[in-house]
Design a protein around this motif. Structure first.
Motif, PDB file in Angstrom:
ATOM      1  N   LYS A  24       0.856  -1.184   0.000  1.00  0.00           N
ATOM      2  CA  LYS A  24       0.000   0.000   0.000  1.00  0.00           C
ATOM      3  C   LYS A  24       0.890   1.231   0.000  1.00  0.00           C
ATOM      4  O   LYS A  24       1.856   1.296   0.747  1.00  0.00           O
ATOM      5  N   LYS A  34       5.074   4.821  11.562  1.00  0.00           N
ATOM      6  CA  LYS A  34       5.356   3.427  11.225  1.00  0.00           C
ATOM      7  C   LYS A  34       6.852   3.201  11.154  1.00  0.00           C
ATOM      8  O   LYS A  34       7.608   4.078  10.789  1.00  0.00           O
ATOM      9  N   ARG A  35       7.213   1.979  11.446  1.00  0.00           N
ATOM     10  CA  ARG A  35       8.618   1.629  11.395  1.00  0.00           C
ATOM     11  C   ARG A  35       9.166   1.847   9.985  1.00  0.00           C
ATOM     12  O   ARG A  35       8.592   1.382   9.017  1.00  0.00           O
ATOM     13  N   MET A  36      10.252   2.605   9.885  1.00  0.00           N
ATOM     14  CA  MET A  36      10.883   2.861   8.588  1.00  0.00           C
ATOM     15  C   MET A  36      12.106   1.986   8.447  1.00  0.00           C
ATOM     16  O   MET A  36      13.014   2.025   9.275  1.00  0.00           O
ATOM     17  N   ILE A  72       4.166   1.508   2.541  1.00  0.00           N
ATOM     18  CA  ILE A  72       3.986   0.922   3.864  1.00  0.00           C
ATOM     19  C   ILE A  72       3.612  -0.548   3.752  1.00  0.00           C
ATOM     20  O   ILE A  72       3.192  -1.163   4.710  1.00  0.00           O
ATOM     21  N   ASN A  90       4.300  -3.393   6.167  1.00  0.00           N
ATOM     22  CA  ASN A  90       3.585  -3.341   7.438  1.00  0.00           C
ATOM     23  C   ASN A  90       2.224  -3.994   7.357  1.00  0.00           C
ATOM     24  O   ASN A  90       1.529  -4.120   8.361  1.00  0.00           O
ATOM     25  N   ILE A  91       1.804  -4.395   6.166  1.00  0.00           N
ATOM     26  CA  ILE A  91       0.499  -5.016   6.048  1.00  0.00           C
ATOM     27  C   ILE A  91       0.622  -6.524   6.085  1.00  0.00           C
ATOM     28  O   ILE A  91      -0.028  -7.191   6.859  1.00  0.00           O
ATOM     29  N   PHE A  92       1.472  -7.058   5.229  1.00  0.00           N
ATOM     30  CA  PHE A  92       1.410  -8.494   5.075  1.00  0.00           C
ATOM     31  C   PHE A  92       2.159  -9.203   6.197  1.00  0.00           C
ATOM     32  O   PHE A  92       2.987  -8.631   6.886  1.00  0.00           O
ATOM     33  N   GLY A  93       1.833 -10.469   6.346  1.00  0.00           N
ATOM     34  CA  GLY A  93       2.501 -11.285   7.344  1.00  0.00           C
ATOM     35  C   GLY A  93       2.400 -10.653   8.712  1.00  0.00           C
ATOM     36  O   GLY A  93       1.399 -10.069   9.081  1.00  0.00           O
ATOM     37  N   ARG A  94       3.447 -10.787   9.455  1.00  0.00           N
ATOM     38  CA  ARG A  94       3.433 -10.263  10.816  1.00  0.00           C
ATOM     39  C   ARG A  94       4.099  -8.898  10.908  1.00  0.00           C
ATOM     40  O   ARG A  94       4.375  -8.417  11.994  1.00  0.00           O
ATOM     41  N   GLY A  95       4.412  -8.310   9.768  1.00  0.00           N
ATOM     42  CA  GLY A  95       4.948  -6.948   9.803  1.00  0.00           C
ATOM     43  C   GLY A  95       6.408  -6.880  10.194  1.00  0.00           C
ATOM     44  O   GLY A  95       6.828  -5.966  10.871  1.00  0.00           O
ATOM     45  N   ARG A  96       7.179  -7.864   9.756  1.00  0.00           N
ATOM     46  CA  ARG A  96       8.584  -7.846  10.152  1.00  0.00           C
ATOM     47  C   ARG A  96       9.370  -6.743   9.457  1.00  0.00           C
ATOM     48  O   ARG A  96      10.267  -6.153  10.035  1.00  0.00           O
TER      49      ARG A  96
END
Lengths: 451, 483
Positions: free
Chosen positions: A281, A293-295, A333, A336-342
């Motif tokens: 996204k 959000k984590r960059m 970003i 930050n959406i898919f999986g667990r956001g690693r």
């Protein structure tokens, strides 16, 4: 600088649309014909100049095909899926003749043959992904103790090329227990170090060969496999056996080419990886947007602030320092959406600087971040040595200025900033006392940064 | 802003009920309850991880992608965005929410009353966030004195972190519950938590936290949190001044056993819960049916909502957990009652697989006033349990031989979860009706065990059976005959 050795001459480019439709075959024939018959008379590509090709691209092509050839109104030019053929000749013909029905002009009317050669060279230099990808499939036994390293594979059950022949697909075999091998020429960026990356369990049995040498996974991290790649072009072979893979979904392996930190995914090389990246996204870094959000590439606790004028900067709430700035209107970003956001968010633009390069205050231990405000011009509020400050940004074409204003009236002690080495030439800091109060302007030079 | 409608899925629920066995499992849904689905804004990944509802019925949600939205009168409106994986939210005033996001507890205010937040104020950030995907900040709840409480998830794969199993801490109060006073002071409150995804305050103002099964956590569980106590996961002790990392590296489960506080209620893994969210007390005074005072918890893996019934035995809480409704569309991580007595359920399936066919969403459980026939409460007695039901029992359905009980313990160790240890069948010695709606069963009991009680044959006087016929009682302490 890279050179192309040959390119079809102008007469061959006039073979018209039938040539385009059968481009791969005819282009090869054309090359063959050309090399044999007219080596000295070509629209010479001996001196094709990629740098000039890029300049020409930026003027003539960028607005439709995207800054990074990623496609927009015009097709994506990097992923080897060129609709009109991806050989040297087919690309040159496409540029030369255009596609009037699709809105692409015939550049032969405006560009010299050498310009077209340069453009072709540039486009080819940007090619990414697999070329000439083929597969082999073997059924294997259900024995759970099978090891990929000792498996003997005889004649494959099936061999061939996939419809979408530059992306590996691990799910098409219709077998439950199988070994599959993909082999092809993998194009990677010529201007940066990259790795082949896969997200999968450590139970998965995979081997990777680079130019026929078996490679080791160099990533110690859980669920993250990494194999270093060469710049440009290499032969890659990937073998996978299903033994040990728990579910059907887990067989749908995700392979990417990523930057050498394995943080930034550059492009997919398997079908499921493509689907995953398509789910990313993008957020417009419109003026006033502030992201927590984590960059990826920036330290924790970095606030991302969009100032407008395509300029974004990052303020660290623990150190009250400026830890990055970049040009670009969007922030990806997706991770930050898919999986667990690693994975962290990524910029979609060009860095002006990034951590560990930073503009820091001398004594970060007194930094007490308080808040930020949104609006057309976001402001960050914090205290240093007990004094309250407000920070905002002013931008113009050539530079941007971060303005730190002292809000406490009781103290007028000036904050001392420290610049890391690479910033010393491009950042100027000066204090200014006015009716507005004491301000410190941090001016960052943007000249020479292309975007 | 989107025009939205509320879609009822009663028909779907009823359809599921017609199946009793085979490939399509029976949905647990007590009579009188239905699940409504609330449409969320189209084209927006709406993973709801924070949920609150004010006295006017205005719903506020925080999404895992960092937005805060309000929902009232069937309309969604975005209030704030750009947050870092918020996992909780609280409406503090009409124009103010407090949100727990990974690096910070933040107060977000609309100062110019245009419906969109413009000030994002730090309330606290005194813990350490190492940019690890697992380091959630589950917050906030707020007590009557204005203190906020939250919990800090351990990390997973943090560089150079301390780990004796799977999860880790690189320091900075990972695995702790915390308190933030009205003046902004950050107080590390209690340690030993792992993935404490559910924070709740009881009507009396007591802090309760659910924790997820994993290393050092035999099964998911509910704890009453008291200041200074340790709840079992040892890596969090690196921030306890009484320990050094070197000491902790040598510490054994036997040494930790006496200092840990055991759960008030165990949620047996995959039988009732896999990843519990927040505990929500039914304070609806009957608007949600007969279960006033009980706790409702959503589960993110099993996509169900289950009930927790607490009682005080020897001055400590213990009690039972029992499935309530399953078959939700996605993973239930947040539950909250509205003023009308409907239970709203915020959902995300992201990252950890969930039952249900949707990746995210919002549903609510509505009671239509029909009293279901269900187990109402369970109370420990010295030599058995008293089971109360919501309706009169068929006295021929309560035979002791039809009630089966098993019991077990859990291991406390670094492994991921625990099998049932010392599992045994318990003989129900007798069963008797104490009143029309109350049944007493007698059996041999032992402390420090979980008892699973199955009563598949019990029916009301119309022959109807409860939707759920299994409950799990955590017997930490026996009840003395004198009490």
């Amino acid at each position: 600088m890279k050179k192309l050795n040959y390119l079809c001459n102008k007469s061959s480019t006039k073979q018209g649309s039938s040539f385009l439709h059968f481009s791969f075959f005819l282009a090869s024939a054309c090359t063959f014909f050309y090399i044999l018959s007219q080596p000295a008379n070509a629209v010479l590509v001996e001196n094709a100049n990629i740098k000039e090709g890029k300049a020409s691209y930026d003027i003539n092509c960028k607005s439709c095909h995207g800054r990074n050839l990623e496609g927009s109104v015009g097709f994506n030019l990097v992923d080897g899926e060129s609709v009109h053929g991806n050989s040297v000749e087919a690309i040159a013909v496409s540029i030369s003749e255009g596609f009037s029905d699709k809105g692409m002009p015939a550049f032969k009317h405006t560009l010299a043959p050498q310009d077209i050669a340069n453009l072709t060279a540039y486009i080819l230099s940007k090619r990414l992904g697999f070329e000439d990808l083929s597969y082999k499939v073997w059924p294997i036994s259900t024995d759970p103790s099978l090891k990929i390293s000792t498996l003997n594979l005889a004649e494959p059950l099936k061999t061939g090329k996939l419809k979408q022949d530059n992306l590996m697909d691990f799910t098409f075999t219709e077998l439950n227990d199988f070994a599959i091998e993909f082999e092809g020429i993998l194009h990677t960026p010529t201007d940066q170090e990259t790795v082949l990356q896969a997200h999968m369990s450590n139970r998965i049995q995979v081997q990777v060969w680079l130019n026929d040498e078996l490679q080791e996974n160099v990533s110690p991290a859980w669920l993250n496999w990494v194999w270093p790649l060469n710049k440009g072009k290499q032969k890659v072979r990937i073998r996978y056996i299903t033994t040990g893979t728990r579910t059907q979904n887990d067989k749908d392996l995700q392979f990417f080419v990523a930057d050498n930190t394995s943080i930034i995914k550059l492009f997919p090389v398997s079908m499921s990886a493509k689907r995953l990246l398509e789910d990313r996204k993008y957020m417009k870094q419109t003026p006033g947007l502030v992201e927590r959000k984590r960059m990826a590439m920036l330290p924790p606790y970095s606030l991302v602030i969009g100032t407008g004028s395509n300029l974004n900067f990052a303020f660290n709430t623990k150190t009250c320092s400026i830890v990055g700035a970049w040009l670009g209107s969007e922030l990806n970003i997706g991770p930050n959406i898919f999986g667990r956001g690693r994975a962290g968010s990524e910029i979609n633009g060009v860095w002006v600087f990034k951590y560990p390069q930073q503009i820091s205050v001398e004594d970060t231990s007194t930094c007490r971040y308080q808040k930020y405000t949104r609006g057309a011009s976001p402001k960050v509020f914090y205290s240093l040595q007990g004094n309250n400050y407000e920070l905002s940004a002013v931008t113009n074409d050539k530079s941007f200025t971060l303005q730190q204003r002292l809000l406490s009236k009781t103290e007028s002690k000036q904050v001392t900033f420290t610049l890391t080495d690479e910033l010393k030439d491009k950042v100027k800091i000066f204090a200014n006392a006015s009716n507005e109060g004491l301000t410190t302007n941090i001016e960052v030079d943007l000249s020479g940064i292309e975007f | 802003m989107n025009n939205l409608s509320t879609l009822s899925i009663v028909a779907i629920s009823l359809f599921s009920l017609t199946f009793t066995s085979g490939a399509c499992a029976k949905q647990t849904l007590p009579t009188g309850y239905r699940i409504d689905t609330i449409a969320t804004p189209s084209d927006i990944p709406f993973h709801i991880t924070g949920l609150d509802i004010d006295q006017s019925g205005k719903v506020a949600v925080a999404t895992r992608l960092g937005d805060v939205w309000f929902y009232s009168n069937g309309q969604w409106a975005k209030f704030a965005d750009g947050l870092h994986e918020p996992t909780g939210l609280l409406i503090e005033a009409d124009n103010t929410v407090v949100v727990g996001q990974k690096p910070e507890l933040s107060r977000i205010v609309d100062t110019n009353n245009d419906g969109v937040a413009d000030e994002y104020i730090k309330v606290a950030d005194d813990w350490t966030f190492h940019d690890n995907y697992h380091e959630f900040n589950f917050a906030p709840v707020k007590d009557a004195e204005g203190n906020f409480f939250g919990t800090l998830n351990l990390g997973h794969g943090v560089k150079d972190a301390l780990s004796f199993g799977v999860m880790d801490s690189a320091g900075g109060y990972r695995g702790w519950a915390y308190k933030v006073t009205p003046s902004g002071e950050f107080v590390p409150y209690a340690s030993g938590l792992r993935s404490p995804a559910g924070v709740g305050l009881s009507p009396k103002g007591e802090l309760f936290v659910t924790d997820n099964q994993g290393d050092w956590v035999a099964s998911s569980k509910l704890h009453l949190i008291r200041k200074g106590e340790f709840y079992g996961h040892p890596v969090s002790l690196r921030d306890d001044p009484n320990y050094t990392v070197e000491q902790l590296r040598k510490i054994t489960p036997e040494e930790l056993e006496p200092i840990r506080t055991k759960p008030n209620v165990w949620f047996p893994h995959k039988e009732i819960s896999g990843s519990p969210g927040n505990p929500e007390w039914d304070t609806t005074e009957g608007k949600f049916g007969p279960f006033t005072g009980q706790i409702f918890v959503g589960d993110q893996t099993l996509s169900n909502v289950f009930r927790v019934m607490l009682e005080e035995v020897n001055g400590e809480y213990q009690g039972a957990a029992m499935n309530f409704i399953d078959g939700f569309q996605s993973g239930n991580i947040r539950v909250k009652f509205d003023p009308e007595g409907a239970l709203w359920v915020g959902q995300t399936a992201r990252g950890w697989q969930s039952e249900g066919n949707k990746p995210f969403g919002l549903q609510k459980v509505v009671w239509d006033g029909t009293t279901p026939f269900e187990l109402l409460t369970i109370n420990l007695i010295p030599k058995g349990f008293d089971l109360s039901f919501t309706q009169k029992l068929d006295k021929n359905s309560i035979k002791a031989s039809d009630i089966t009980v098993s019991s077990w313990r859990y291991r406390y160790h670094h492994n991921y979860g625990s099998p049932k240890v010392d599992l045994r069948e318990e003989k129900v010695l007798s069963s008797e009706l104490l009143s029309d709606q109350k049944l007493r069963i007698n059996l041999f009991l032992e402390a420090d065990r979980v008892y699973a009680i199955n009563f598949p044959q019990i029916s009301n006087q119309n022959g109807a059976k409860p939707s759920t016929t299994t409950l799990f009682y955590t017997l930490n302490s026996l009840k003395s005959a004198i009490e």
